[in-house]
Design a protein around this motif. Structure first.
Motif, mmCIF file in Angstrom:
data_model
loop_
_atom_site.group_PDB
_atom_site.id
_atom_site.type_symbol
_atom_site.label_atom_id
_atom_site.label_comp_id
_atom_site.label_asym_id
_atom_site.label_seq_id
_atom_site.Cartn_x
_atom_site.Cartn_y
_atom_site.Cartn_z
ATOM 1 N N GLN B 43 2.953 -1.662 -13.819
ATOM 2 C CA GLN B 43 2.530 -2.899 -13.141
ATOM 3 C C GLN B 43 3.644 -3.423 -12.236
ATOM 4 O OE1 GLN B 43 -0.464 -3.670 -12.956
ATOM 5 N NE2 GLN B 43 -1.239 -2.401 -14.641
ATOM 6 N N ALA B 44 4.879 -3.291 -12.694
ATOM 7 C CA ALA B 44 6.006 -3.745 -11.866
ATOM 8 C C ALA B 44 6.142 -2.871 -10.615
ATOM 9 C CB ALA B 44 7.300 -3.718 -12.684
ATOM 10 N N GLU B 45 5.840 -1.582 -10.743
ATOM 11 C CA GLU B 45 5.885 -0.710 -9.564
ATOM 12 C C GLU B 45 4.877 -1.162 -8.509
ATOM 13 O OE1 GLU B 45 5.131 3.021 -11.474
ATOM 14 O OE2 GLU B 45 7.252 3.487 -11.736
ATOM 15 N N ARG B 46 3.691 -1.579 -8.979
ATOM 16 C CA ARG B 46 2.684 -2.067 -8.020
ATOM 17 C C ARG B 46 3.219 -3.267 -7.263
ATOM 18 N NH1 ARG B 46 -3.009 -3.359 -10.287
ATOM 19 N NH2 ARG B 46 -3.309 -3.705 -8.060
ATOM 20 N N GLU B 47 3.864 -4.185 -8.008
ATOM 21 C CA GLU B 47 4.331 -5.430 -7.389
ATOM 22 C C GLU B 47 5.595 -5.227 -6.562
ATOM 23 O OE1 GLU B 47 4.822 -7.867 -10.814
ATOM 24 O OE2 GLU B 47 2.711 -7.586 -11.364
ATOM 25 N N ARG B 48 6.500 -4.409 -7.069
ATOM 26 C CA ARG B 48 7.814 -4.320 -6.414
ATOM 27 C C ARG B 48 7.882 -3.179 -5.402
ATOM 28 N NH1 ARG B 48 11.847 -5.347 -11.645
ATOM 29 N NH2 ARG B 48 10.505 -6.886 -12.657
ATOM 30 N N ILE B 49 7.337 -2.035 -5.744
ATOM 31 C CA ILE B 49 7.452 -0.877 -4.845
ATOM 32 C C ILE B 49 6.288 -0.831 -3.852
ATOM 33 C CG2 ILE B 49 7.435 1.653 -4.732
ATOM 34 C CD1 ILE B 49 9.178 1.652 -7.232
ATOM 35 N N GLY B 67 -14.203 2.478 15.734
ATOM 36 C CA GLY B 67 -15.115 2.373 14.592
ATOM 37 C C GLY B 67 -14.840 3.399 13.504
ATOM 38 N N ASP B 68 -14.057 4.445 13.792
ATOM 39 C CA ASP B 68 -13.720 5.419 12.748
ATOM 40 C C ASP B 68 -12.923 4.705 11.655
ATOM 41 O OD1 ASP B 68 -14.920 7.488 14.067
ATOM 42 O OD2 ASP B 68 -13.071 8.501 14.676
ATOM 43 N N TYR B 69 -13.368 4.881 10.429
ATOM 44 C CA TYR B 69 -12.643 4.230 9.340
ATOM 45 C C TYR B 69 -12.523 5.149 8.132
ATOM 46 C CZ TYR B 69 -16.949 3.503 6.647
ATOM 47 O OH TYR B 69 -18.095 3.698 5.918
ATOM 48 N N ALA B 70 -11.593 4.830 7.273
ATOM 49 C CA ALA B 70 -11.476 5.526 5.992
ATOM 50 C C ALA B 70 -10.946 4.526 4.986
ATOM 51 C CB ALA B 70 -10.534 6.716 6.096
ATOM 52 N N ARG B 71 -11.356 4.688 3.743
ATOM 53 C CA ARG B 71 -10.800 3.836 2.692
ATOM 54 C C ARG B 71 -9.566 4.515 2.125
ATOM 55 N NH1 ARG B 71 -13.210 0.686 -2.271
ATOM 56 N NH2 ARG B 71 -14.846 2.228 -2.177
ATOM 57 N N ARG B 72 -8.476 3.812 2.141
ATOM 58 C CA ARG B 72 -7.217 4.328 1.598
ATOM 59 C C ARG B 72 -6.606 3.249 0.713
ATOM 60 N NH1 ARG B 72 -6.903 8.572 5.484
ATOM 61 N NH2 ARG B 72 -8.843 9.539 4.873
ATOM 62 N N TYR B 73 -5.645 3.635 -0.085
ATOM 63 C CA TYR B 73 -5.060 2.701 -1.041
ATOM 64 C C TYR B 73 -3.565 2.545 -0.816
ATOM 65 C CZ TYR B 73 -9.463 3.007 -3.515
ATOM 66 O OH TYR B 73 -10.785 2.933 -3.843
ATOM 67 N N ILE B 74 -3.076 1.333 -1.038
ATOM 68 C CA ILE B 74 -1.641 1.114 -1.127
ATOM 69 C C ILE B 74 -1.417 0.649 -2.554
ATOM 70 C CG2 ILE B 74 0.377 -0.086 -0.207
ATOM 71 C CD1 ILE B 74 -1.223 -0.661 2.325
ATOM 72 N N GLY B 75 -0.722 1.433 -3.335
ATOM 73 C CA GLY B 75 -0.734 1.181 -4.771
ATOM 74 C C GLY B 75 -2.172 1.327 -5.235
ATOM 75 N N GLU B 76 -2.707 0.283 -5.881
ATOM 76 C CA GLU B 76 -4.127 0.328 -6.236
ATOM 77 C C GLU B 76 -4.961 -0.615 -5.373
ATOM 78 O OE1 GLU B 76 -5.630 1.182 -10.205
ATOM 79 O OE2 GLU B 76 -3.630 0.685 -10.949
ATOM 80 N N VAL B 304 8.512 11.573 1.450
ATOM 81 C CA VAL B 304 8.889 10.273 1.991
ATOM 82 C C VAL B 304 8.595 9.253 0.895
ATOM 83 C CG1 VAL B 304 8.365 8.527 3.737
ATOM 84 C CG2 VAL B 304 8.392 10.950 4.376
ATOM 85 N N PHE B 305 9.633 8.567 0.444
ATOM 86 C CA PHE B 305 9.477 7.595 -0.632
ATOM 87 C C PHE B 305 8.534 6.483 -0.188
ATOM 88 C CE2 PHE B 305 10.712 3.950 -3.217
ATOM 89 C CZ PHE B 305 10.814 4.527 -4.471
ATOM 90 N N PRO B 306 7.612 5.982 -0.994
ATOM 91 C CA PRO B 306 7.485 6.337 -2.395
ATOM 92 C C PRO B 306 6.574 7.537 -2.711
ATOM 93 C CG PRO B 306 6.112 4.414 -1.906
ATOM 94 C CD PRO B 306 6.844 4.764 -0.632
ATOM 95 N N ASN B 307 5.464 7.726 -1.986
ATOM 96 C CA ASN B 307 4.491 8.667 -2.547
ATOM 97 C C ASN B 307 3.792 9.572 -1.542
ATOM 98 O OD1 ASN B 307 3.029 6.495 -1.505
ATOM 99 N ND2 ASN B 307 1.385 6.690 -3.000
ATOM 100 N N MET B 308 4.456 9.869 -0.415
ATOM 101 C CA MET B 308 3.895 10.856 0.503
ATOM 102 C C MET B 308 4.744 12.116 0.466
ATOM 103 S SD MET B 308 4.150 11.028 4.613
ATOM 104 C CE MET B 308 4.413 12.693 5.231
ATOM 105 N N MET B 448 13.100 -1.459 -7.422
ATOM 106 C CA MET B 448 12.702 -2.198 -8.623
ATOM 107 C C MET B 448 13.654 -3.372 -8.867
ATOM 108 S SD MET B 448 9.906 -0.939 -9.991
ATOM 109 C CE MET B 448 9.806 -1.080 -11.781
ATOM 110 N N GLU B 449 14.904 -3.220 -8.471
ATOM 111 C CA GLU B 449 15.870 -4.292 -8.645
ATOM 112 C C GLU B 449 15.758 -5.317 -7.517
ATOM 113 O OE1 GLU B 449 19.766 -3.316 -10.377
ATOM 114 O OE2 GLU B 449 20.578 -4.201 -8.543
ATOM 115 N N GLU B 450 15.703 -4.804 -6.283
ATOM 116 C CA GLU B 450 15.687 -5.698 -5.121
ATOM 117 C C GLU B 450 14.489 -6.638 -5.131
ATOM 118 O OE1 GLU B 450 15.950 -3.658 -1.392
ATOM 119 O OE2 GLU B 450 15.614 -5.491 -0.224
ATOM 120 N N TYR B 451 13.327 -6.141 -5.555
ATOM 121 C CA TYR B 451 12.107 -6.948 -5.472
ATOM 122 C C TYR B 451 11.701 -7.515 -6.828
ATOM 123 C CZ TYR B 451 11.959 -4.863 -0.855
ATOM 124 O OH TYR B 451 12.273 -4.479 0.412
ATOM 125 N N ARG B 452 12.661 -7.644 -7.740
ATOM 126 C CA ARG B 452 12.310 -8.076 -9.101
ATOM 127 C C ARG B 452 11.757 -9.485 -9.132
ATOM 128 N NH1 ARG B 452 17.516 -9.205 -12.806
ATOM 129 N NH2 ARG B 452 15.874 -10.233 -13.946
#
Lengths: 177, 456
Positions: B43-49, B67-76, B304-308, B448-452
């Motif tokens: 949960q902290a990763e969602r909020e901080r990262i 009009g081209d679209y796609a559903r994508r997520y950032i975190g959840e 590429v941090f975090p998840n690509m 995780m520290e910077e955005y605590r």
């Protein structure tokens, strides 16, 4: 897609029965990881495809299946290599081997040209792996082309149309198809 | 230890304790295995990262028409990536400002408007409110200028689209930093750039997003064991067969957050096995050193941090031609991930069916159906399962990423040669240097520290 088997295109009951038995035999080989024996049922000019199922917006007239991208699109040589790989100790994808059970139904057979049969079947494949109560199900319609040779059949073409736009299994190995 | 310190604790105290322990462990090239699978950490990763980092959401070639679209997520968080009627790209939160209902029912499509299925509020594809049923009598005094879909900042680099939820932060180029040098080579190789073909593979896996993201940042050492079956059956075709010693041909390049590794040959005309359509259309913006790196390249992998993550190169499992795959490790809850895996080819080869047939074979091998990845997933699932352990919390069990530390691994040395670009690069790095892991967990720890104190 027109799934209706009309009187003209349907095959004789004996032929239908024979082809059903072939599918059951093949499924048993896959369930039992008899992959070398399974490969003998496959023609050397086969192509085995598992297209990606798209999830397009309402109103889209695009086919639900991609014609460009596949989870798997293998010719005979690639299948040969996959079968070899599955026999290796380090093939973690199937070591330990999954407990696999094919449930096959809704078999429809037509004979577009002599001695060549187009076969559709629905299937639910149960898979459980490792020391766990968990299992996954892969639901699909499978379309196969069979040719009658030497009193039996060979698979000359096969497409597995998955009912999943996001796969729920961590991997897709040959015995699951 | 108090309740808040336990694995099942949800307090930020527990999270901050583990983050502090990560900082300590990193000094020895280690990390607490406990962070791998922990509800509160997640949960902290969602909020901080995920709320603060630039996260990959797609490629420009997926959104060519208005009009081209796609559903994508950032975190959840669900986002709609869309090109509006004026050609601008946006990343809108998939949430109606009336009562929070969702517009998107599909992964992708084309639409000029988003109509809420609840009460019918309808927005243009630039995010502004178009109207609502019985607008004039129902909303006599609604300030429609105030009703604009929540939007993340969207920027692109070499066709790669990244979005950031936080309103403030570094630009995308600042965030990517020196790693842009390598992204130029990998995604800006030709004048036409790369283009997405077809639809991506998508699958769910019971592993934590960190494990695979960090592995792709530069771990070839696992290939020897995890992929031994693949190696025994099929490696060693094409340019791979010209590599005499795999560790010797491998390098690891790390910046402050992002890492990538690659295999090189001496032959400067290797170009990952690409045909002339690529070598004759190289992007003139590439520097001589970047061209040399591309020329000598066999295979690249990185994160590429975090998840690509990406893979670009000639197929490693013996089948098929050069290919580029981009993937996102989309968190789907603690210990669960959805993987999205795109296939790209140089624009110059987008209509070359023969090339694409071979390239697809390469891409396919790193997919749930592929000869290689199928094995990774089993291992990663095991990591996630075991790292749920409360014992590793109690004993503060540390994972080891000491390969390549001073005096640990033979032949791992910093190399100074323009062909390797601005990052710190080590020889034998992709095999015997776990600096990519140390950098990855270092970036994780810093964020995780910077955005605590980040407000929820």
């Amino acid at each position: 897609m027109n799934h209706l088997v009309t009187a003209e295109s349907a095959v004789e009951p004996t032929r239908h029965h024979e082809i059903e038995q072939f599918l059951y035999h093949e499924a048993a080989l896959l369930d039992d990881f008899e992959m070398e024996a399974w490969l003998e049922l496959v023609s050397e000019d086969v192509e085995l495809k598992v297209p990606i199922r798209r999830d397009r917006g309402p109103g889209s007239d695009a086919s639900p299946f991609s014609d460009e991208t596949y989870y798997l699109r293998n010719d005979y040589d690639m299948l040969r290599e996959r079968v070899d790989k599955l026999s290796k100790e380090y093939a973690w994808s199937e070591n330990p081997r999954s407990r696999i059970r094919h449930h096959i139904g809704n078999v429809r057979v037509t004979e577009p040209t002599e001695d060549e049969y187009e076969v559709r079947n629905n299937q639910l494949v149960y898979r459980s792996q490792g020391d766990t109560a968990d299992h996954k199900l892969l639901s699909a319609e499978r379309k196969s082309s069979l040719e009658a040779v030497d009193g039996t059949y060979r698979i000359t073409d096969r497409t597995v149309y998955l009912d999943h736009s996001i796969l729920s299994t961590k991997n897709v190995t040959l015995p699951l198809l | 230890m108090g309740v808040s310190m336990s694995k099942t604790g949800s307090g930020s105290e527990h999270v901050d304790d583990l983050v502090a322990k990560t900082a300590d462990a990193l000094e020895d090239g280690k990390y607490p295995l406990s962070i791998t699978h922990d509800e509160a950490i997640y949960q902290a990763e969602r909020e901080r990262i995920f709320s603060n980092m630039w996260c990959f959401v797609g490629h420009v070639s997926e959104f060519e028409e208005p009009g081209d679209y796609a559903r994508r997520y950032i975190g959840e968080d669900p986002f709609i990536i869309v090109r509006d009627e004026r050609g601008e790209l946006h990343a809108f939160l998939d949430l109606c400002l009336h009562r929070g209902a969702q517009f998107c029912t599909a992964e992708s499509g084309n639409t000029s408007h988003f109509r809420c299925p609840y009460h019918g509020w309808t927005y243009k594809n630039d995010g502004t409110l178009q109207g609502a049923p019985h607008m004039r009598e129902a909303y006599c005094d609604l300030d429609t200028d105030d009703v604009t879909l929540e939007e993340a900042t969207l920027e692109s680099y070499q066709g790669l689209l990244f979005a950031r939820m936080a309103e403030e932060g570094p630009s995308l180029e600042e965030y990517l930093g020196e790693f842009t040098w390598y992204l130029d080579v990998l995604f800006g190789l030709t004048e036409g750039g790369m283009t997405v073909v077809g639809e991506p593979h998508r699958w769910e896996s019971d592993h934590d997003w960190k494990t695979s993201s960090e592995s792709f940042a530069g771990d070839s050492y696992h290939v020897l064991t995890t992929h031994q079956a693949g190696l025994e059956t099929s490696l060693g075709k094409g340019p791979w067969s010209r590599i005499e010693d795999f560790p010797d041909a491998s390098y690891l390049a790390c910046t402050d957050k992002h890492s990538g590794g690659y295999y090189l040959l001496d032959d400067a005309e290797t170009f990952m096995g690409y045909p002339e359509a690529v070598t004759e259309n190289l992007d003139p913006d590439l520097s001589e050193a970047q061209r040399d790196l591309a020329g000598r390249s066999v295979f690249h992998v990185g994160t590429v941090f975090p998840n690509m993550s990406y893979i670009h190169g000639i197929q490693s499992a013996g089948w098929g031609g050069p290919w580029l795959g981009i993937r996102v490790w989309q968190p789907r809850g603690p210990g669960k991930v959805e993987v999205i895996n795109w296939w790209l080819v140089p624009e110059e080869l987008a209509d070359d069916e023969e090339f694409k047939h071979e390239s697809h074979r390469g891409w396919e091998s790193l997919s749930p159906g592929g000869a290689f990845e199928a094995d990774d997933l089993v291992v990663w699932n095991g990591i996630t399962d075991s790292c749920k352990s409360t014992m590793i919390d109690r004993r503060e069990t540390l994972g080891n990423m000491q390969l390549g530390l001073d005096g640990m691994s033979e032949g791992v040395e910093t190399v100074d040669d323009p062909v390797h670009g601005p990052a710190e690069v080590t020889t034998k790095g992709l095999y015997f240097d776990e600096r990519h892991s140390r950098v990855w967990y270092g970036a994780w720890q810093s964020a995780m520290e910077e955005y605590r104190g980040d407000p929820r």
